[in-house]
Design an enzyme around this catalytic site. Structure first.
Site, PDB file in Angstrom:
ATOM      1  N   HIS A  87     -13.048   4.771 -25.200  1.00  0.00           N
ATOM      2  CA  HIS A  87     -12.294   5.797 -24.492  1.00  0.00           C
ATOM      3  C   HIS A  87     -10.843   5.346 -24.415  1.00  0.00           C
ATOM      4  O   HIS A  87     -10.543   4.152 -24.422  1.00  0.00           O
ATOM      5  CB  HIS A  87     -12.885   5.947 -23.083  1.00  0.00           C
ATOM      6  CG  HIS A  87     -12.358   7.078 -22.267  1.00  0.00           C
ATOM      7  ND1 HIS A  87     -11.138   7.024 -21.633  1.00  0.00           N
ATOM      8  CD2 HIS A  87     -12.888   8.286 -21.953  1.00  0.00           C
ATOM      9  CE1 HIS A  87     -10.946   8.144 -20.964  1.00  0.00           C
ATOM     10  NE2 HIS A  87     -11.983   8.938 -21.149  1.00  0.00           N
ATOM     11  N   ASP A 101     -17.053  -1.655 -19.963  1.00  0.00           N
ATOM     12  CA  ASP A 101     -16.832  -0.338 -19.367  1.00  0.00           C
ATOM     13  C   ASP A 101     -18.193   0.325 -19.180  1.00  0.00           C
ATOM     14  O   ASP A 101     -18.820   0.756 -20.144  1.00  0.00           O
ATOM     15  CB  ASP A 101     -15.929   0.487 -20.293  1.00  0.00           C
ATOM     16  CG  ASP A 101     -15.747   1.930 -19.838  1.00  0.00           C
ATOM     17  OD1 ASP A 101     -16.365   2.331 -18.832  1.00  0.00           O
ATOM     18  OD2 ASP A 101     -14.999   2.666 -20.511  1.00  0.00           O
ATOM     19  N   GLN A 159     -20.209   5.265 -18.509  1.00  0.00           N
ATOM     20  CA  GLN A 159     -21.227   6.168 -19.041  1.00  0.00           C
ATOM     21  C   GLN A 159     -22.627   5.557 -19.012  1.00  0.00           C
ATOM     22  O   GLN A 159     -23.573   6.162 -19.521  1.00  0.00           O
ATOM     23  CB  GLN A 159     -20.866   6.548 -20.480  1.00  0.00           C
ATOM     24  CG  GLN A 159     -19.556   7.292 -20.625  1.00  0.00           C
ATOM     25  CD  GLN A 159     -19.596   8.689 -20.022  1.00  0.00           C
ATOM     26  OE1 GLN A 159     -20.652   9.289 -19.868  1.00  0.00           O
ATOM     27  NE2 GLN A 159     -18.430   9.222 -19.681  1.00  0.00           N
ATOM     28  N   LYS A 186     -19.062   9.924 -11.842  1.00  0.00           N
ATOM     29  CA  LYS A 186     -20.015  10.070 -12.940  1.00  0.00           C
ATOM     30  C   LYS A 186     -21.431   9.681 -12.509  1.00  0.00           C
ATOM     31  O   LYS A 186     -22.369   9.761 -13.312  1.00  0.00           O
ATOM     32  CB  LYS A 186     -19.566   9.248 -14.145  1.00  0.00           C
ATOM     33  CG  LYS A 186     -18.233   9.705 -14.737  1.00  0.00           C
ATOM     34  CD  LYS A 186     -17.853   8.893 -15.957  1.00  0.00           C
ATOM     35  CE  LYS A 186     -16.425   9.181 -16.397  1.00  0.00           C
ATOM     36  NZ  LYS A 186     -16.252  10.524 -16.951  1.00  0.00           N
ATOM     37  N   CYS A 208     -11.151  12.211 -25.134  1.00  0.00           N
ATOM     38  CA  CYS A 208     -10.355  11.009 -24.858  1.00  0.00           C
ATOM     39  C   CYS A 208     -10.802   9.836 -25.725  1.00  0.00           C
ATOM     40  O   CYS A 208     -10.835   8.688 -25.280  1.00  0.00           O
ATOM     41  CB  CYS A 208     -10.397  10.636 -23.374  1.00  0.00           C
ATOM     42  SG  CYS A 208      -9.614  11.849 -22.298  1.00  0.00           S
TER      43      CYS A 208
END
Length: 407
Positions: free
Chosen positions: A124, A201, A204, A227, A365
Site C-alpha cells: 500500500h 503492516d 488487512q 478495519k 492505493c
C-alpha cells in the site's frame, strides 16, 4: 471453535438494514473500512454521555474514569496480539501514522546515507511513501521484493536482497489489492538471520486471522481500528520494548514529557513517549469494544466462515465471461480483484452502486501493483464476517446486468 451464526452477526450491524438507491445495501468494500456493530456504536454514545473528559492529566472523577477506560483498551490490545508488555502498545491515528512513526524515529536514529530498506512490490502507498521520504532525507535506498504473476512474493529473490547495508524490512501481512497472504514468519526469520528488524503492516490481517507478535518475533506490527469494526482515527503501533526505548519521540507536546524547562526537556517513559497531545479518546476507548466483539465471536470461527465465502465468491465470479482475476495466490484472505475484458472498472462500480452494491474500483492505493499487471485498476470485492452467499449471488446478478449494458 465457537459456533458462527451469521443472522446474529448481521443483526448487530444497523447499517446493513438500510437501502441504497432503493435497493438493499450489499457492502463489499470492507478492505477500505468495515461497518460498526451496535456494541461499538453504543460505546461511543456512552463515552460522550457518561465520561467525556481528557485523559492522563486530571485528578477529577471524569478524567480518572476516561483514563482508566483508555488504558483498559491498551491492555486489551496487548492480549489480542499477545504482546509481552502493555507499554509496547502505542496508540496512534492508524496504520499510516504508525508506519510514519517508525520511518521517522527509527530512521532518525539508525538510518544513514548508503543504507538500504527492503519493502515488497505489493505494498500500500502508506508502506512505500514514508520510506521514500526517509531515503530522500537520508540518502538511503529502497530495495523491492519482486512478485510473480500470481501476486506472490519471490522469497528467494527476497533472500538475495540482504547485505551489510540492510537496516530494515517492511512488508504487508495481507495485500489490500490482491488478498495475498504472505509467509510472514519465514520472512521475519530471514531478516533476523541478518540481524535486521522487521515491520509488518497488519491492517488487512488483524480482522481475519489471529496474530501473536511474540510467536512471529516481529519487531514492529501496525494496524487500524476502522478495519476491525472499530472507530476511525485510531490505530496501533506495537514495537519491541528495546527498540521503542532506543528511538527518539515522534512529536513534542503534552503527555510525552516528564519535565520541561527552557533549558531541557526530559521525555516520558513508554508508551507515552510516542503519544504527544490529546489522543482520539472516544475511538481509543471504543477500539476495546471492537476487540471484545471480535473475541466474543472468535477469530477461528470468523476465519473459517470468511474462507468459505471467499471460495464461493471466487467460484461464482468465475462464471463471468471475460473476467480476469488479478491476484491468484495459493494463500489468500477475503479479497478478490478482477478486470473484465473491454470494460473499465469504474463503469462497473458505478452501475453496481445503482443496484445498492458497494465495491471498490481503482488502484486501491497500490499503484505499483497495478503497474506490474499492466492495468489502470481493478474491481475489488473485499469480504467481512457479516457478508453472505446471498449477497454474493446479488453481486453476480448485478455484474451480469452491468456487463450486458457495457459490452
Amino acid at each position: 471453535m465457537k459456533t458462527f451464526d451469521i443472522d446474529t452477526v448481521r443483526a448487530d450491524f444497523p447499517i446493513l438494514s438500510r437501502e441504497v438507491n432503493g435497493k438493499p445495501l450489499v457492502y463489499f468494500d470492507n478492505g477500505a473500512t468495515t461497518h460498526k456493530p451496535k456494541q461499538v456504536i453504543d460505546a461511543i454514545i456512552r463515552y460522550y454521555a457518561d465520561m467525556n473528559s481528557n485523559v492522563h492529566r486530571g485528578v477529577h472523577y471524569l478524567s480518572q474514569i476516561s483514563t482508566d477506560a483508555f488504558e483498559v483498551t491498551r491492555r486489551k490490545v496487548q492480549a489480542f496480539i499477545h504482546a509481552k508488555h502493555e507499554h509496547e502498545i502505542i496508540i496512534t491515528k492508524g496504520t499510516t501514522e504508525a508506519i510514519n512513526i517508525v520511518a521517522s524515529c527509527y530512521g532518525r536514529a539508525f538510518i544513514t546515507a548508503g543504507d538500504e530498506i527492503i519493502i515488497s512490490a505489493m505494498e500500500h502507498h502508506s508502506n512505500i511513501v514514508p520510506w521514500q521520504m526517509l531515503c530522500d532525507e537520508k540518502g538511503c535506498k529502497l530495495r523491492v521484493i519482486p512478485m510473480n504473476d500470481n501476486g506472490e512474493l519471490d522469497i528467494e529473490a527476497y533472500r538475495s536482497l540482504f547485505s551489510e547495508r540492510t537496516k530494515l524490512v517492511s512488508f504487508t501481512y495481507v495485500s489490500n489489492a490482491l488478498g495475498t497472504v504472505n509467509p510472514v514468519k519465514e520472512m521475519i526469520d530471514v531478516a533476523h538471520a541478518h540481524d535486521v528488524p522487521v515491520l509488518v503492516d497488519g491492517a488487512q490481517a488483524i480482522q481475519h486471522v489471529a496474530v501473536d507478535v511474540q510467536a512471529l518475533d516481529v519487531d514492529f506490527f501496525v494496524f487500524s481500528g476502522h478495519k476491525m469494526y472499530g472507530p476511525t482515527g485510531i490505530g496501533v503501533l506495537y514495537g519491541k520494548e528495546d527498540l521503542l526505548n532506543s528511538m527518539p519521540p515522534y512529536q513534542g507536546g503534552g503527555d510525552m514529557i516528564k519535565d520541561v524547562t527552557f533549558e531541557k526537556t526530559t521525555y516520558n517513559e513508554l508508551p507515552f513517549k510516542f503519544e504527544a497531545g490529546t489522543p482520539n479518546i472516544e475511538a481509543g476507548i471504543c477500539l476495546g469494544d471492537a476487540i471484545d466483539y471480535i473475541q466474543d465471536i472468535g477469530l477461528d470461527a470468523i476465519k473459517a466462515y470468511e474462507e468459505e465465502l471467499l471460495a464461493y465468491a471466487t467460484s461464482r465470479l468465475s462464471e463471468i465471461e471475460g473476467i480476469r482475476f488479478i491476484g491468484t495466490a495459493t494463500r489468500k484472505s477475503s479479497v478478490i480483484s478482477f478486470v473484465v475484458d473491454g470494460v473499465h472498472p469504474y463503469d462497473i462500480g458505478v452501475i453496481l452502486d445503482k443496484l445498492g452494491i458497494a465495491v471498490r474500483t481503482g488502484h486501491h492505493c497500490a499503484q505499483p501493483v497495478m503497474d506490474a499487471f499492466g492495468i489502470p485498476g481493478t474491481v475489488r470485492v473485499s469480504l467481512a464476517m457479516y457478508n453472505t452467499k446471498e449477497e454474493i449471488d446479488a453481486l453476480i446478478d448485478g455484474l451480469k446486468r452491468a456487463l450486458n449494458m457495457l459490452l
